[in-house]
Design an enzyme around this catalytic site. Structure first.
Site, PDB file in Angstrom:
ATOM      1  N   ALA A  75       0.970  -1.073  -0.365  1.00  0.00           N
ATOM      2  CA  ALA A  75      -0.196  -0.031   0.238  1.00  0.00           C
ATOM      3  C   ALA A  75       0.767   1.485   0.011  1.00  0.00           C
ATOM      4  O   ALA A  75       0.148   2.530   0.226  1.00  0.00           O
ATOM      5  CB  ALA A  75      -1.185  -0.151   1.307  1.00  0.00           C
ATOM      6  N   HIS A  87      -0.179   7.517   3.357  1.00  0.00           N
ATOM      7  CA  HIS A  87       0.852   7.591   3.946  1.00  0.00           C
ATOM      8  C   HIS A  87       1.650   7.802   2.860  1.00  0.00           C
ATOM      9  O   HIS A  87       1.718   8.853   1.278  1.00  0.00           O
ATOM     10  CB  HIS A  87       1.520   5.996   3.834  1.00  0.00           C
ATOM     11  CG  HIS A  87       0.658   5.199   3.364  1.00  0.00           C
ATOM     12  ND1 HIS A  87       0.670   4.645   5.028  1.00  0.00           N
ATOM     13  CD2 HIS A  87      -0.321   3.781   3.529  1.00  0.00           C
ATOM     14  CE1 HIS A  87      -0.747   3.639   5.105  1.00  0.00           C
ATOM     15  NE2 HIS A  87      -1.256   3.706   3.541  1.00  0.00           N
TER      16      HIS A  87
END
Length: 273
Positions: free
Chosen positions: A126, A224
């Site tokens: 991810a 992120h």
């Protein structure tokens, strides 16, 4: 077309990620790879899930997967990671792990790879930019930082929150719930921030890789941000992952990252570091 040697694939864990990868492999998405076996806690349910496949795989225990496959994708609960990894490494298989945080506490597995001929190939998952991080790590790196923001429910039950009495249900504004290094993050959030472990392995190690985790009710996507200072580049990269409807803590891109990793293993041409 170039003849591609067939590789047998086994998938440990048939949840959101494992099932998506299994479906794509069975549909012929990767000509060089065939689905040989899967494993899941509920074997009866797993059999139902693959019953309609063109070539239904064997349903096996975790310890049997390495007997049937050349490549093993691990997308199971972190608690069973070592059972999968130990047999894969012992039998010289290629292990593609998603529970990368556990790997940080068992680096002895890496020491055994030369002895058995096994490989560990960690997907980007991810995250983003691991190719650039690996490149700058060939030079001098001053710092690597990861800031993760998730909806509070996506962090619920993490050991760090339980041990520190942090109730995410009561969070109504962005709240930093962790600050430390990647090894500490992997211990405190074993199911939530495997991206931090992957970043650490690609770059400057778990002790020097800094991680912040935010429970943020203002976001709907797992976000992120990676910041790197080095003698060759300054990197500032952000990814916002669209969650899977059936399992919001897991982003859609994770299964696709596994597919891209598998494609790289058999492709006659590879693009990127």
């Amino acid at each position: 077309m170039q003849n591609i040697p067939q590789q047998r694939l086994a998938i440990a864990g048939l949840g959101t990620i494992g099932l998506e990868v299994a479906r794509r492999i069975d549909a012929g998405a990767l000509p060089g790879i065939s689905l040989a076996a899967v494993s899941a806690r509920d074997q009866a349910r797993a059999a139902e899930r693959v019953a309609g496949f063109r070539s239904p795989p064997k349903i096996l225990s975790l310890s049997e997967l390495a007997d049937e496959a050349d490549i093993i994708v691990e997308c199971a609960p972190a608690a069973v990671f070592m059972e999968i990894a130990n047999t894969a490494v012992a039998q010289g298989r290629t292990l593609v792990p998603l529970s990368v945080g556990v790997l940080l506490n068992h680096l002895e597995l890496i020491d055994r790879l030369d002895e058995t001929g096994a490989r560990i190939v960690v997907p980007t998952g991810a995250l983003l930019g691991l190719d650039a991080v690996k490149a700058v790590a060939e030079g001098e790196v001053e710092s690597i930082r990861l800031s993760t923001r998730k909806p509070p429910a996506g962090l619920k039950g993490a050991p760090h929150l339980v041990e520190n009495g942090i109730d995410v249900d009561g969070i109504t504004a962005p709240t930093r719930v962790f600050s430390g290094n990647a090894r500490e993050a992997a211990k405190g959030f074993p199911a939530n921030v495997n991206v931090g472990a992957a970043l650490a392995l690609a770059g400057i190690g778990p002790e020097r890789t800094e991680v912040e985790i935010w429970a943020d009710p203002t976001v709907t996507r797992n976000t992120h941000t990676v910041t790197v200072e080095s003698d060759s580049s300054r990197l500032n990269m952000t990814i916002e992952n669209i969650p899977t409807p059936e399992n919001p803590p897991t982003g859609k891109i994770t299964a696709l990252s596994v597919m891209a990793t598998l494609r790289r293993l058999t492709a006659p041409m590879v693009v990127g570091t």
